[in-house]
Design an enzyme around this catalytic site. Structure first.
Site, mmCIF file in Angstrom:
data_model
loop_
_atom_site.group_PDB
_atom_site.id
_atom_site.type_symbol
_atom_site.label_atom_id
_atom_site.label_comp_id
_atom_site.label_asym_id
_atom_site.label_seq_id
_atom_site.Cartn_x
_atom_site.Cartn_y
_atom_site.Cartn_z
ATOM 1 N N LYS A 22 0.857 -1.206 0.000
ATOM 2 C CA LYS A 22 0.000 0.000 0.000
ATOM 3 C C LYS A 22 0.889 1.250 0.000
ATOM 4 O O LYS A 22 0.662 2.179 -0.772
ATOM 5 C CB LYS A 22 -0.875 0.009 1.234
ATOM 6 C CG LYS A 22 -1.487 1.354 1.573
ATOM 7 C CD LYS A 22 -2.371 1.340 2.796
ATOM 8 C CE LYS A 22 -1.636 1.470 4.084
ATOM 9 N NZ LYS A 22 -1.273 2.838 4.484
ATOM 10 N N ASN A 23 1.921 1.237 0.859
ATOM 11 C CA ASN A 23 2.723 2.456 1.042
ATOM 12 C C ASN A 23 3.733 2.701 -0.067
ATOM 13 O O ASN A 23 4.421 3.714 -0.067
ATOM 14 C CB ASN A 23 3.403 2.437 2.416
ATOM 15 C CG ASN A 23 2.371 2.581 3.526
ATOM 16 O OD1 ASN A 23 1.206 2.884 3.261
ATOM 17 N ND2 ASN A 23 2.789 2.332 4.743
ATOM 18 N N CYS A 120 -4.871 12.407 12.696
ATOM 19 C CA CYS A 120 -5.472 11.070 12.612
ATOM 20 C C CYS A 120 -5.217 10.390 13.958
ATOM 21 O O CYS A 120 -4.597 10.951 14.854
ATOM 22 C CB CYS A 120 -4.877 10.283 11.457
ATOM 23 S SG CYS A 120 -3.307 9.556 11.831
ATOM 24 N N ARG A 125 0.239 14.298 12.798
ATOM 25 C CA ARG A 125 0.643 14.063 11.404
ATOM 26 C C ARG A 125 0.796 15.381 10.623
ATOM 27 O O ARG A 125 0.106 15.640 9.666
ATOM 28 C CB ARG A 125 -0.371 13.145 10.694
ATOM 29 C CG ARG A 125 -0.695 11.842 11.391
ATOM 30 C CD ARG A 125 0.441 10.837 11.397
ATOM 31 N NE ARG A 125 0.806 10.333 10.095
ATOM 32 C CZ ARG A 125 0.191 9.300 9.478
ATOM 33 N NH1 ARG A 125 -0.857 8.757 10.023
ATOM 34 N NH2 ARG A 125 0.624 8.867 8.306
ATOM 35 N N ASP A 311 5.206 0.553 11.746
ATOM 36 C CA ASP A 311 3.989 -0.108 11.264
ATOM 37 C C ASP A 311 3.900 -1.563 11.710
ATOM 38 O O ASP A 311 2.886 -2.215 11.471
ATOM 39 C CB ASP A 311 3.901 -0.034 9.733
ATOM 40 C CG ASP A 311 3.636 1.382 9.278
ATOM 41 O OD1 ASP A 311 3.739 1.642 8.072
ATOM 42 O OD2 ASP A 311 3.346 2.235 10.138
ATOM 43 N N ARG A 403 -8.400 -0.712 4.861
ATOM 44 C CA ARG A 403 -7.558 0.301 4.218
ATOM 45 C C ARG A 403 -6.217 -0.284 3.818
ATOM 46 O O ARG A 403 -5.578 0.199 2.892
ATOM 47 C CB ARG A 403 -7.303 1.462 5.203
ATOM 48 C CG ARG A 403 -8.534 2.240 5.558
ATOM 49 C CD ARG A 403 -8.173 3.473 6.350
ATOM 50 N NE ARG A 403 -7.177 4.276 5.643
ATOM 51 C CZ ARG A 403 -6.740 5.454 6.077
ATOM 52 N NH1 ARG A 403 -7.171 5.943 7.206
ATOM 53 N NH2 ARG A 403 -5.846 6.130 5.384
HETATM 54 C C1 EPZ Z 1 4.340 6.859 6.053
HETATM 55 O O1 EPZ Z 1 3.572 7.887 6.634
HETATM 56 C C2 EPZ Z 1 3.441 5.648 6.020
HETATM 57 N N1 EPZ Z 1 2.271 5.930 5.185
HETATM 58 C C3 EPZ Z 1 3.006 5.282 7.436
HETATM 59 O O2 EPZ Z 1 2.226 4.098 7.352
HETATM 60 C C4 EPZ Z 1 4.256 4.996 8.260
HETATM 61 O O3 EPZ Z 1 3.876 4.709 9.585
HETATM 62 C C5 EPZ Z 1 5.183 6.217 8.234
HETATM 63 O O4 EPZ Z 1 5.496 6.566 6.856
HETATM 64 C C6 EPZ Z 1 6.494 5.970 8.969
HETATM 65 O O5 EPZ Z 1 7.163 4.890 8.388
HETATM 66 C C7 EPZ Z 1 2.408 5.912 3.835
HETATM 67 O O6 EPZ Z 1 3.490 5.684 3.315
HETATM 68 C C8 EPZ Z 1 1.172 6.202 3.031
HETATM 69 P P1 EPZ Z 1 6.436 10.242 8.074
HETATM 70 P P2 EPZ Z 1 4.131 9.415 6.632
HETATM 71 O O7 EPZ Z 1 6.305 11.517 7.321
HETATM 72 O O8 EPZ Z 1 4.892 9.659 5.403
HETATM 73 C C9 EPZ Z 1 6.627 13.579 11.399
HETATM 74 C C10 EPZ Z 1 0.407 2.692 7.781
HETATM 75 O O9 EPZ Z 1 -0.013 2.146 8.811
HETATM 76 N N2 EPZ Z 1 6.383 14.532 10.302
HETATM 77 O O10 EPZ Z 1 7.603 9.355 7.812
HETATM 78 O O11 EPZ Z 1 2.993 10.291 6.951
HETATM 79 C C11 EPZ Z 1 5.407 12.698 11.653
HETATM 80 O O12 EPZ Z 1 4.486 13.355 12.507
HETATM 81 C C12 EPZ Z 1 0.858 4.142 7.807
HETATM 82 O O13 EPZ Z 1 0.502 2.121 6.661
HETATM 83 C C13 EPZ Z 1 6.490 15.884 10.563
HETATM 84 O O14 EPZ Z 1 6.760 16.293 11.682
HETATM 85 O O15 EPZ Z 1 5.110 9.373 7.880
HETATM 86 C C14 EPZ Z 1 6.026 11.486 12.297
HETATM 87 O O16 EPZ Z 1 6.231 11.740 13.674
HETATM 88 C C15 EPZ Z 1 0.679 4.752 9.178
HETATM 89 N N3 EPZ Z 1 6.274 16.763 9.549
HETATM 90 C C16 EPZ Z 1 7.383 11.371 11.608
HETATM 91 O O17 EPZ Z 1 7.632 12.656 11.000
HETATM 92 C C17 EPZ Z 1 5.973 16.345 8.272
HETATM 93 O O18 EPZ Z 1 5.817 17.203 7.371
HETATM 94 C C18 EPZ Z 1 7.423 10.319 10.503
HETATM 95 O O19 EPZ Z 1 6.328 10.572 9.637
HETATM 96 C C19 EPZ Z 1 5.884 14.961 8.032
HETATM 97 C C20 EPZ Z 1 6.093 14.074 9.056
#
Ligand code: EPZ
Length: 431
Positions: A22-23, A120, A125, A311, A403
Site C-alpha cells: 500500500k505504502n 489522525c 501528522r 507499522d 484500508r
Molecule cells: C508513512 O507515513 C506511512 N504511510 C506510514 O504508514 C508509516 O507509519 C510512516 O510513513 C512511517 O514509516 C504511507 O506511506 C502512506 P512520516 P508518513 O512523514 O509519510 C513527522 C500505515 O499504517 N512529520 O515518515 O505520513 C510525523 O508526525 C501508515 O501504513 C512531521 O513532523 O510518515 C512522524 O512523527 C501509518 N512533519 C514522523 O515525521 C511532516 O511534514 C514520521 O512521519 C511529516 C512528518
C-alpha cells in the site's frame, strides 16, 4: 457495518501470498500525474486507500483503468491534461497520503491547492516538511481556509539542497517527485530510505528522472524537462509480510510468505529471532515459524528504515502479550500509537504505558472479547490476538483494516484460521 469474528486456537500453516505494498502504491499512483503519457502499474493491491487515491487522481483529470481481479492486478493511469489543481478536503481528510499530489502538481503545472489532511488516530501528522521542501524549491505557499495554496515562479521549481530535520517518508517522496522536474540539481539530505521510497525512485528513473543515491539518506536529483510513461510492478508489502510472520509466531504455526524479501525486514527479523520466531529466506519468499518452543520477551524501539518499522510495532506488542517474560516497546516515530493497548487489556493482556514506552508482561493466555479497531495496524493486532485467545473475539469498525490489508480473512482462512466477516448488530459499538 461489518465486524470480524475469530475463534482462537488454530495453528496457521501453509502459503500466504503477499500483496503489493500500500505504502509504495500510493506515491507511485501520485507520480503518474508527472507525465501526460500512460503509466501502468502491476501488483496494485485492491484496498480502500487505493480506491480513494484513484478518485483523487480522476479529479485531477486522470483516466484510470484498474483490473484488481486480473492476475497482474494492473492499473493504467493516463493524464493527458490536468483538469483541476485542487485536492478536496472530503477526499484528503480520509487519507493523508493525498498530500502526495502536491509535488507532482507543482512540478507539472506550477500550482496546486491541496487540503490540509487534519490529524489522525496515531498523531497530529503535520505536513510542515512537505511544505518547507517545496518552498526550498521556490514555491510560494499560503494557507487558505484549510487548504495549502502553492504556486511556483514563472520558471517553475528550482532545484535546491534540503536537509530534513527529521526523517519523513512522505515528505521525501513529495520532494523526489518535485525535484525530478525542477530546474537544476537538488540534494535531499536525511532522506527516508524505506523500500517504498526506493520503489518510487526506481519508477521515476524508468520515467526518465535522473536520481543518484537511491536507498541512501542522500538523494541527488538532476531535474529534467519532462517525464515519460512506463510500466512498473509495485514492491511486495513488507508490513503485511511482517504481520503474517507474527501470526505464525503467535499461533506456533509455519507460514511461507510468498514474494516477501528478507532485506526489507532485517530489523523485524532480528527482533523476531530474539523472541523465538525464525524468518528465513527460501526461494520465492520467506518462511516464518517458532524456533525454540516458547516465545521470549524482547525489547524494540521503532525507528526509520532500516530500524524496526513503526507499522509493525502494534503487531509485535500483540506477540509479546503471550511471550515469557517482559518486553519494553518504545514508539519513537508517532506520539500516540498505543491505541491497541486498551483493547489488548480487555483480552487479559498485562501492559503498562509510560509516555512513549509500553511495558508488556507476558501472560499464559488471552481471552476472547469484543474489541474495537482504531487504526490500521492496531486493528490487525486484534486479529492476531484473537487467533490465540480462548474463545471468540469480535473486531468492530473493520473499515480500518480494509484500508491496508487485502482479503485478510480469506488469506488467514486459507492457512487454518477460524475467521469470518459478519454483519455487526452493534453497528461498530462492540457492546
Ligand atoms: C508513512 O507515513 C506511512 N504511510 C506510514 O504508514 C508509516 O507509519 C510512516 O510513513 C512511517 O514509516 C504511507 O506511506 C502512506 P512520516 P508518513 O512523514 O509519510 C513527522 C500505515 O499504517 N512529520 O515518515 O505520513 C510525523 O508526525 C501508515 O501504513 C512531521 O513532523 O510518515 C512522524 O512523527 C501509518 N512533519 C514522523 O515525521 C511532516 O511534514 C514520521 O512521519 C511529516 C512528518
Amino acid at each position: 457495518m461489518k465486524r470480524i469474528r475469530i475463534t482462537g486456537g488454530s495453528r496457521l500453516a501453509g502459503t500466504m501470498p503477499i500483496s503489493g505494498a500500500k505504502n509504495a502504491a500510493l506515491p507511485l499512483l501520485a507520480a503518474a500525474l508527472l507525465t501526460d503519457e500512460p503509466v501502468t502499474f502491476t501488483n496494485v493491491p485492491n484496498l480502500a486507500d487505493i480506491r480513494t487515491l484513484q478518485a483523487l487522481l480522476e479529479g485531477h483529470g486522470a483516466e484510470v483503468d484498474y483490473a484488481p481481479n486480473s492476475a497482474a492486478k494492473a492499473m493504467r493511469i493516463h493524464t493527458p491534461i490536468i483538469t483541476s489543481h485542487t485536492a478536496h478536503y472530503d477526499l484528503v481528510r480520509t487519507m493523508r497520503a493525498s498530500v502526495l499530489v502536491l509535488g507532482p502538481l507543482l512540478a507539472r503545472e506550477g500550482r496546486a491547492k491541496v487540503s490540509l489532511p487534519g490529524g489522525c488516530a496515531i498523531g497530529s501528522r503535520p505536513v510542515d516538511l512537505h511544505l518547507s521542501v517545496m518552498e526550498a524549491f521556490g514555491a510560494e505557499i499560503e494557507l487558505e481556509e484549510g487548504y495549502v495554496v502553492a504556486k511556483t515562479p514563472a520558471g517553475g521549481l528550482q532545484g535546491a539542497t534540503y536537509v530534513f530535520r527529521t526523517v519523513s517518508v512522505g515528505a521525501t517522496e513529495n520532494a523526489l517527485m518535485a525535484a525530478s522536474m525542477a530546474r537544476g540539481t537538488s540534494v535531499l539530505k536525511n532522506a527516508a530510505r524505506e523500500p517504498e521510497v526506493v520503489d518510487l525512485a526506481e519508477c521515476l528513473v524508468k520515467m526518465g528522472a535522473k536520481i543518484d543515491g537511491i536507498g541512501s539518506d542522500t538523494l541527488t536529483i538532476e531535474g529534467v524537462e519532462r517525464l515519460r510513461g512506463c510500466e512498473h510492478q509495485v514492491v511486495a508489502d513488507r508490513i503485511e509480510a511482517g504481520t503474517f510472520a507474527m501470526a505464525a509466531g503467535i499461533t506456533d504455526g509455519d507460514l511461507f510468505l510468498k514474494n516477501a524479501r528478507l532485506e526489507h525486514l532485517e530489523a523485524a527479523a532480528s527482533a523476531l529471532a530474539a523472541a523465538g520466531v525464525s524468518l528465513t529466506a527460501e526461494s520465492g519468499g520467506l518462511r516464518a515459524q517458532r524456533s525454540r518452543g516458547t516465545l521470549h520477551g524482547t525489547d524494540i524501539t521503532t525507528e526509520p528504515f532500516p530500524g524496526f518499522p513503526t507499522d509493525l510495532q502494534a503487531q509485535f506488542m500483540g506477540l509479546m502479550c503471550v511471550a515469557e517474560g517482559a518486553s519494553v516497546i518504545n514508539e519513537h516515530i508517532f506520539e500516540n500509537r498505543f491505541m491497541h493497548v486498551p483493547e489488548l487489556l480487555r483480552m487479559g493482556a498485562d501492559i503498562r504505558v509510560e509516555g512513549r514506552s509500553a511495558i508488556v508482561k507476558g501472560v499464559p493466555q488471552l481471552k476472547g472479547a469484543p474489541v474495537m479497531a482504531t487504526d490500521l495496524r492496531a486493528s490487525v493486532t486484534m486479529v492476531l490476538a484473537g487467533l490465540i485467545a480462548d474463545g471468540d473475539t469480535t473486531v468492530h469498525r473493520i473499515y480500518h483494516l480494509d484500508r491496508g490489508y487485502e482479503q485478510l480473512e480469506d488469506k488467514l482462512k486459507a492457512v487454518g484460521a477460524r475467521i469470518e466477516r459478519e454483519n455487526d448488530p452493534t453497528n461498530g459499538n462492540g457492546s
